[in-house]
Each structure stands twice: as structure tokens, then as C-alpha cells.
Design a protein around this motif. Structure first.
Motif, short mmCIF file in Angstrom:
data_model
loop_
_atom_site.label_atom_id
_atom_site.label_comp_id
_atom_site.label_asym_id
_atom_site.label_seq_id
_atom_site.Cartn_x
_atom_site.Cartn_y
_atom_site.Cartn_z
N PHE A 244 -4.44 -7.65 13.93
CA PHE A 244 -5.47 -8.07 12.98
C PHE A 244 -6.59 -7.02 12.96
CE2 PHE A 244 -4.93 -13.00 12.62
CZ PHE A 244 -3.63 -12.81 12.21
N GLU B 18 -0.78 -12.50 6.56
CA GLU B 18 -0.44 -12.27 7.97
C GLU B 18 0.89 -12.97 8.33
OE1 GLU B 18 -2.73 -14.05 6.61
OE2 GLU B 18 -3.37 -15.77 7.80
N PRO C 190 4.04 -9.74 7.03
CA PRO C 190 3.38 -8.44 6.82
C PRO C 190 4.32 -7.22 6.75
CG PRO C 190 3.24 -9.07 9.13
CD PRO C 190 3.99 -10.18 8.45
N HIS D 240 -4.08 -5.33 8.08
CA HIS D 240 -3.59 -6.70 8.28
C HIS D 240 -4.71 -7.56 8.83
CE1 HIS D 240 0.54 -5.54 7.55
NE2 HIS D 240 0.32 -4.46 8.28
N GLY D 241 -4.49 -8.88 8.77
CA GLY D 241 -5.48 -9.76 9.39
C GLY D 241 -5.74 -11.01 8.59
N ASP D 242 -6.88 -11.62 8.92
CA ASP D 242 -7.24 -12.90 8.32
C ASP D 242 -8.62 -12.81 7.69
OD1 ASP D 242 -8.75 -12.69 10.55
OD2 ASP D 242 -8.03 -14.51 11.54
#
Ligand code: NAD
Length: 494
Positions: free
Chosen positions: A37, A176, A179, A203-205
Motif C-alpha cells: 500500500f 487493492e 492489483p 496501490h493502496g486504499d
């Protein structure tokens, strides 16, 4: 176990992540890898790379840009099966659906290959004596694309080919949950000759999304996801001075008039209701049956639904699992709620008999659904079809128009006049007439109304080109050389 990291400036990021997420294979329920992330520092690095690359890419010739896009098209075509496998492994949809997604994404690449024509401005000669006016469109700068889990290839492809073709640089923040697909695509873009830094992936939230929303270097946000997050992204992105298009959730209605071909309507209900396990923003989830045909229509849908084979998307199944256990349980809880509220369960997906720990749910068909039930009011995003019985076209239209969502809709009828009235009166962005999932071709634009889209630009087509460019109008006066310009050999200058 694989580790998915960010793609910044043409290579994988080696930053040590402060947080990671788990990636599942929905058909087995097993963890297949982890995804790093991004924190604020990683997003800053990606924006810096995109900003530096923009200085050069914005001056690349249209010929160079289209050469890259044509090469990319060939590579995607060549690797279609591989991309589909990556999608199925993390999303769960069957391979044929996954390939279909790649095909629809490729159509946008093909549209973007025509960018020299699309970017042509207008020219008016002699608006005043010796004065000409012309318009040009220029890129915005680094732009962000934030995408949902349900189309890990197609949704980013709605935007980035056009953004890049217009001379922008791009940062994609994929879901996520799946991915890996976009990482493969990033490699293909590099192989196609795209300079480093023009296409990046973080990537991540929420942390990564918030960093993109507030970063002054990001000039626009293209978001696709659920309505609550779309609204959040629209409000916060525009507050930070960015151009935002935020596509949200859906509850797509299919009206079946008494004169419709019921075999065609039942086939459409099955394909549009249960394809990709209903995890499509253009899935049909509410069927409005205009009496007296409801009994007949429901019987035809029931027979077909019972034949659907649920299973691992890599086998010859018709329908795969749902994306996560949490989502599977949420969809199942809607079925419980619908039954409790008094709707009749005609086919019950909770009974599907599957081995293993996959996130399984079979097709569910409800009859006698009422407009006040949660299964009608809310987006379920799973393989659940609700039939509402009404007596007239006007009642059916009112239901569609009163709903909070307005993404897609379809009408089934053999009466051209009725269909024409519907296309005029319905408050929905994309309409199908005897076509269940009216996803527009790439040269038209994709987008809904009401709570299905925040902002005024739809995706791809000419609206996409407008979204990713700023207009400029030049008014110029060039005096005739006889006024003392360079010596061109005119009699006045000699
Ligand atoms: P989602 O809203 O959960 O996630 C979308 C993106 O937002 C992801 O990249 C996710 O990481 C990010 N996100 C999640 N929570 C966030 C938060 N609190 N703050 C900031 N960012 C956050 O959507 P999803 O579950 O991935 O996708 C399904 C939804 O997308 C459905 O509602 C579906 O209708 C919608 N969808 C709409 C369209 C359309 O064209 N209108 C197309 C595809 C999907």
C-alpha cells in the motif's frame, strides 16, 4: 506467494511498505499474494515522476503517441489470454468474461489511436480584416485514475489511452482486491515504447486516494466505484481545484412490455443479470414485468437460471465466485432480507453446493419484489435478480425515474413507438432497446445520471478527449509583408 509493488518511472518500486493488503483467489478462498500500500511519500514520488515525464511527453508528436498506442494494441491483442487469466485469478469471473473485458478496453485504445483527428481544432479566417481565430486543445498534466475491482483491465482502459494520447501523464490507483492485471499492462506499455514516467501505478486504499485527491501536482481525477466513495472523491477533488469525473453505483432496470419477445427477454435477463456474477455496473438487477406476462417471463428465467453452472472461472463454468468473502456474505444477507421482507424466492443462490472455501453464491431470482424493499432500493452487486410486477408502462417508467441510480436501463418491446417514448422519457444515462447491457462503443461516451455519476463528463468518446484537455483560443493578426516585414520580393519591399 507473489508481492505486488508500485510501478513508478518505468520500474517496480523497492520502497518498503508500511502497510500491505492480502490478495485472494476467490475460487479457492486462499491467499495468493500481497500488495504493497502506498503512503504519502510513495504517492509524492509517483507524482514527481509523472510531472518530470510530462515536460517531454506533452511535446511528443502525435505520430509518436499513436505509434506507441498502435504497438500497445498489438501487444494487448497478443496477450489477451494471459491478461484474462490474471483477471480471473483475482476477480473470479469466468475466462470468457475476462477476455470480453479486455476486448472492450481495446476498443478505447483503438479510439485513442485516432487522436490526430480528435485533437484537430477549428479555424476561422478573416474574422476581421487580417485577423484569424483558431482553437487548440492542450493536455492537463499528470492525471489520476482510481478504479474499482470489477473491471481491473477495462475501467483503467476507459481513461488512460485517451489521457496519454492527449499528452498527459498518468497515475493509476487500481483496486487493492485485484492489483496484478494493471501491472502486466504497465509492462506492455513500456514494451510498446512509452517513455518512463508517462504511466505509473500506485496501490493502496484511502491513504493513497486521499494523497492523490489533495496533491497539487495532480490535475484531474477519473474515479469509478461505489456511490458513497464517488461522492467523496468528487467533493474533495473539486475542493482541491481539480477536474473530476466520478462514476458511482447502479441499479439497472429492464422493462419488459407485454408485446416483447419473451425468449429474447429471458435470455437477456440471464446474461445481464448473472454474467460476471452480477458484479457489473451495467448488470440488470431489477426486471419490471408489465402484466399480463410476468408469470410466463419468470418461468422462462427460472428454467434458464437453474441451468447456470457455478464454478471456478478457469473451468467451463458459466458463473464464477464473488470477489471476497465479505462481499459474498453481504450479497447473501440481501437475499435473507428480501425473503424476510416478503419477496418470493424463486431460485435460491444460497443453496449452491460447492466444495472448498471459495466465495460461492449461485444465481437468485426473486418475484413479487416491492419498491420499498432493500433488495430493490440498494445496489446489491451480486447474482440477484428481482422481478417487480406492474400493470402499466407509466408505472414502470415511474419506478425507473424515481430510483436514486440512473446508470443503464433497457426496454424489451416490439413497438417502436413505445421504445421511442421510453428513450425520451427515461432519466438514465445509457439506454438499451431490446439490448440488455447497453455499454456504449468507445467512440460514444459512457456514464450515468443521478447518483451514478458526479461531474459532467462521461468516460471515453469525445467527452473523454475534452476531459483530458484544456481548450485555448488564439486570435492572431499578422500584417501583410507590405507593412515592413521581411523582404519576400514583393514590389513594395524592393
Ligand atoms: P469501491 O468504491 O469500494 O472502490 C473503488 C476505489 O476506491 C478502489 O480503488 C478503492 O481502493 C477506493 N476506495 C475504497 N474505499 C475508499 C475510501 N474510503 N476512500 C477513498 N478511496 C476508497 O468500489 P468497488 O467495490 O471496488 O467496485 C464496485 C462498485 O463500483 C459498485 O458500486 C459498482 O456499481 C461501481 N462501478 C461503477 C461503474 C460505473 O461506470 N458507474 C463501473 C464499475 C463499477
Amino acid at each position: 506467494m507473489k508481492t505486488v509493488s508500485h510501478w513508478i518511472n518505468g520500474s517496480l518500486s523497492t520502497d518498503k511498505p508500511s502497510q500491505v493488503g492480502e490478495i485472494f483467489n476467490p475460487a479457492t478462498g486462499k491467499i495468493s499474494g500481497t500488495v504493497n500500500f502506498a503512503d504519502l511519500a510513495t504517492v509524492n514520488t509517483a507524482v514527481q515522476a509523472a510531472t518530470t515525464a510530462f515536460d517531454t511527453w506533452r511535446h511528443s508528436s502525435l505520430t509518436k503517441r499513436t505509434q506507441v498506442l498502435f504497438a500497445f494494441r498489438e501487444l494487448v491483442n497478443k496477450n489477451k489470454e494471459k491478461i484474462a487469466e490474471l483477471i480471473t485469478a483475482e476477480h473470479g469471473k469466468v475466462l470468457s468474461d475476462a477476455q470480453g473485458e479486455v476486448t472492450r478496453g481495446l476498443e478505447v485504445v483503438e479510439f485513442a489511436c485516432g487522436i490526430p483527428h480528435l485533437l484537430k481544432g477549428g479555424f476561422s479566417e478573416e474574422v476581421s480584416t487580417g485577423v484569424d481565430v483558431y482553437s487548440i486543445r492542450q493536455p492537463l498534466g499528470p492525471v489520476a485514475i482510481i478504479s474499482p475491482f470489477n473491471f481491473p483491465a477495462m475501467v483503467p482502459m476507459w481513461f488512460f489511452p485517451i489521457a496519454i494520447a492527449c499528452g498527459n501523464t498518468v497515475i493509476v490507483k487500481p483496486s487493492e482486491k485485484d492489483p496484478s492485471t494493471i501491472m502486466f499492462i504497465a509492462n506492455l506499455l513500456k514494451e510498446a515504447g512509452l517513455p518512463d514516467g508517462v504511466f505509473n501505478v500506485v496501490h493502496g486504499d484511502k491513504v493513497a486516494v486521499d494523497a492523490l485527491l489533495t496533491h497539487p501536482g495532480i490535475k484531474s481525477i477519473s474515479f469509478v466505484g461505489s456511490t458513497s466513495i464517488a461522492k467523496y472523491v468528487y467533493e474533495n477533488g473539486t475542493k482541491a481545484g481539480k477536474r473530476v469525473q466520478a462514476l458511482g453505483g447502479a441499479k439497472n432496470h429492464m422493462i419488459v412490455l407485454p408485446d416483447a419477445d419473451l425468449e429474447l427477454a429471458a435470455d437477456a435477463a440471464i446474461n445481464a443479470g448473472f454474467g460476471s456474477a452480477g458484479e457489473r455496473c451495467m448488470a440488470i438487477s431489477a426486471i419490471i414485468a408489465v402484466e399480463p406476462i410476468a408469470d410466463q417471463l419468470i418461468e422462462k428465467i427460472k428454467v434458464r437460471a437453474l441451468k447456470i453452472k457455478t464454478g471456478d472461472g478457469t473451468t467451463n463454468a458459466d458463473m464464477g465466485p464473488l470477489v471476497t468473502k465479505v462481499h459474498r456474505d453481504k450479497v447473501a444477507s440481501y437475499i435473507d432480507a428480501g425473503e424476510k421482507d416478503g419477496a418470493k424466492v424463486v431460485v435460491d443462490g444460497r443453496n449452491v453446493d460447492m466444495a472448498g472455501e471459495g466465495f460461492w453464491l449461485g444465481p437468485t431470482l426473486f418475484d413479487h419484489v416491492k419498491p420499498e424493499m432493500s433488495i430493490y432500493l440498494e445496489e446489491i452487486f451480486g447474482p440477484v435478480l428481482s422481478v417487480i410486477r406492474v400493470k402499466t408502462y407509466d408505472e414502470a417508467l415511474k419506478l425507473v425515474n424515481n430510483h436514486q441510480y440512473g446508470n443503464g436501463t433497457a426496454i424489451f418491446t416490439n413497438d417502436g413507438g413505445a421504445a421511442r417514448r421510453f428513450q425520451n422519457e427515461v432519466e438514465v444515462g445509457m439506454v438499451g432497446i431490446n439490448v440488455p447491457i447497453p455499454v456504449p462503443m468507445a467512440y460514444f461516451s459512457f456514464g450515468g445520471w443521478k447518483n451514478s455519476l458526479f461531474g459532467d463528463s462521461h468516460a471515453h468518446g469525445t467527452e473523454g478527449v475534452h476531459f483530458f484537455t484544456r481548450g485555448k483560443v488564439v486570435t492572431s493578426r499578422w500584417l501583410d509583408p507590405s507593412h515592413g516585414g521581411i523582404n519576400l520580393g514583393f514590389p513594395q519591399n524592393t
